[in-house]
Design a protein around this motif. Structure first.
Motif, PDB file in Angstrom:
ATOM      1  N   TRP A 204       0.973  -1.291  -0.095  1.00 32.24           N
ATOM      2  CA  TRP A 204       0.069  -0.014  -0.032  1.00 32.24           C
ATOM      3  C   TRP A 204       0.673   1.100  -0.159  1.00 32.24           C
ATOM      4  N   SER A 210      -4.485  -0.708  -2.674  1.00 33.97           N
ATOM      5  CA  SER A 210      -4.924   0.194  -2.011  1.00 33.97           C
ATOM      6  C   SER A 210      -5.522  -0.272  -0.533  1.00 33.97           C
ATOM      7  N   PRO A 212      -8.080  -0.488   2.450  1.00 29.95           N
ATOM      8  CA  PRO A 212      -9.793  -0.659   2.253  1.00 29.95           C
ATOM      9  C   PRO A 212     -10.293   0.618   2.788  1.00 29.95           C
ATOM     10  N   LYS A 213     -11.467   0.735   1.910  1.00 32.01           N
ATOM     11  CA  LYS A 213     -12.150   2.084   2.466  1.00 32.01           C
ATOM     12  C   LYS A 213     -13.048   1.960   3.724  1.00 32.01           C
ATOM     13  N   GLU A 214     -13.138   0.703   4.029  1.00 24.08           N
ATOM     14  CA  GLU A 214     -13.687   0.271   5.392  1.00 24.08           C
ATOM     15  C   GLU A 214     -13.109  -0.709   6.077  1.00 24.08           C
ATOM     16  N   SER A 340      -8.519  -6.244   0.284  1.00 27.03           N
ATOM     17  CA  SER A 340      -7.531  -5.354   0.083  1.00 27.03           C
ATOM     18  C   SER A 340      -6.187  -5.822   0.152  1.00 27.03           C
TER      19      SER A 340
END
Length: 433
Positions: A204, A210, A212-214, A340
């Protein structure tokens, strides 16, 4: 807590709790790893992650309550790789049919686990050949791991060659491999999950994947794979050797694991205590869990050697397994994190597990081994990775072993068990031809 007989086993709730958490930490890696492996076969990763978490929870809980032993269970490494890369991708068998094969092997295991078949098969097949099967599976999944990381690639001239080590993904895989070896060599609990986490962080940081968004979400639905097995298609003569392969591999893997863990915890001492049915019950739990796993949509479920970490932490009863199962409930909500993770942070685990399985060869005394066993062992270990098939390796090993024994007129070393497996092994090559 009288059900678990804690005082009899010289343990307490606090110790069992700590042991359960230790086992959870050491085998947490199986949820994302199995998700990646089975998704390569075309199964939806979201559903596989949820199904893997579910079968781990249910099988481990059932094992703890039914057998009262600290044995945790989940989707077995090795057979999950064979499921995806050998059957679905290699032999072009639909994953629904492959699940049918797992189901049938589990049903047979359930029936046999309630009999003395386990004793018969263990005494029928030479110990060195059983160890060779474990080592062969080790070379097989290590080869898959190296291939998936890009460290080994195809070649028209030499079949395989080293990959491009200037590729960032290959470098990332190499870093993950080094970390996994380092942590495991230092006996750090959760070595695999730590190597995955650090490798992912590095990826990352350098833009490979990328964050994780959550970090938590509701569990994904398993409806795309739940009860999707095709049992009718699996009921084919051509697939019989594969069903047998799943059966005996699961059986050997389970018995080997239980022997190792049992020696550390003084469990399964049936020869000293005729009333101790824990081994029998653990085998029954393993077999029933395999059937249940195929219904949920995952490959063979088996006892995990990582249970030894809980034993080392003092776990002695099924309460350890119950706590392990409860900890695994948290993985149902960790899908965003698992998705992710870069693939090359996952595949190094296959290589290290392969190395650990390969060490079974070290228990063989080659100086005292006869030529038939040596030849059978060699071809089992060699052909599994070369043919991308556990079935082919086992088949070649037993055919060669039996042929040499017959040629040397050493009929006393042949029994019904060996002859039966040899006959099925002949079917492998006849049907392929």
């Amino acid at each position: 807590m009288g059900y678990f007989k804690l005082k009899k086993h010289n343990t307490n709730v606090k110790t069992e709790f700590a042991a359960g958490f230790t086992t959870f930490l050491t085998m947490l890696y199986i949820v994302p790893v199995n998700g990646f492996i089975l998704s390569d076969a075309g199964l939806p990763m979201d559903a596989v992650v949820t199904a893997t978490a579910l079968i781990t929870i249910l099988a481990t809980l059932f094992s703890g309550l039914w057998s009262n032993t600290p044995i945790a269970m989940s989707v077995g490494m090795g057979l999950n790789a064979y499921f995806s890369y050998g059957l679905v991708l290699g032999m072009k068998i639909p994953w629904q049919t492959a699940l049918g094969i797992v189901f049938l092997s589990g049903i047979i295991f359930v029936i046999l686990s309630f009999t003395n078949f386990r004793v018969w098969i263990m005494t029928s097949i030479p110990l060195n050949l059983r160890r060779a099967i474990s080592a062969g599976i080790g070379t097989f999944i290590a080869f898959i791991g190296l291939k998936q990381m890009g460290m080994i690639v195809g070649s028209d001239a030499t079949l395989v060659k080293l990959g491009d080590f200037s590729n960032p993904n290959v470098i990332l895989g190499l870093i993950g491999l080094v970390l996994a070896f380092f942590f495991y060599a230092h006996k750090i609990r959760g070595a695999f999950i730590f190597s995955i986490a650090i490798t992912s962080g590095i990826a990352w940081a350098f833009g490979i994947g990328s964050l994780p968004k959550e970090f938590i979400s509701v569990p994904a639905s398993i409806s795309p794979i739940f009860l999707q097995l095709d049992i009718v298609s699996a009921l084919s003569l051509s697939l019989l050797p594969i069903i047998v392969t799943f059966l005996i591999t699961d059986m050997f893997d389970t018995l080997g694991t239980l022997t190792g863990v049992g020696a550390r915890a003084n469990l399964f001492q049936e020869e000293n205590n005729k009333e101790d049915k824990s081994l029998q019950k653990t085998l029954e739990a393993d077999a029933i869990s395999t059937v249940g796993g195929s219904l949920l949509g995952v490959s063979t479920t088996t006892s995990f050697i990582e249970s030894a970490s809980g034993v080392e932490a003092g776990g002695r009863t099924g309460l350890t397994a119950v706590f392990t199962a409860l900890f695994f409930v948290t993985t149902l909500f960790m899908l965003p994190i698992f998705k992710s993770i870069p693939s090359n942070a996952i595949y190094p685990v296959l290589v290290v597990v392969g190395v650990l399985m390969f060490t079974e060869l070290g228990k063989i005394n080659f100086k005292k081994m006869d030529f038939a066993t040596s030849a059978g062992t060699f071809f089992i270990v060699l052909l599994m990775p070369l043919t991308f098939s556990i079935t082919n390796g086992i088949a070649a090993g037993f055919v060669i072993y039996t042929f040499i024994k017959v040629a040397k007129k050493e009929y006393e070393d042949l029994n019904i068990g060996i002859l039966l497996i040899t006959l099925i092994s002949f079917l492998v090559f006849i049907l392929q031809g």
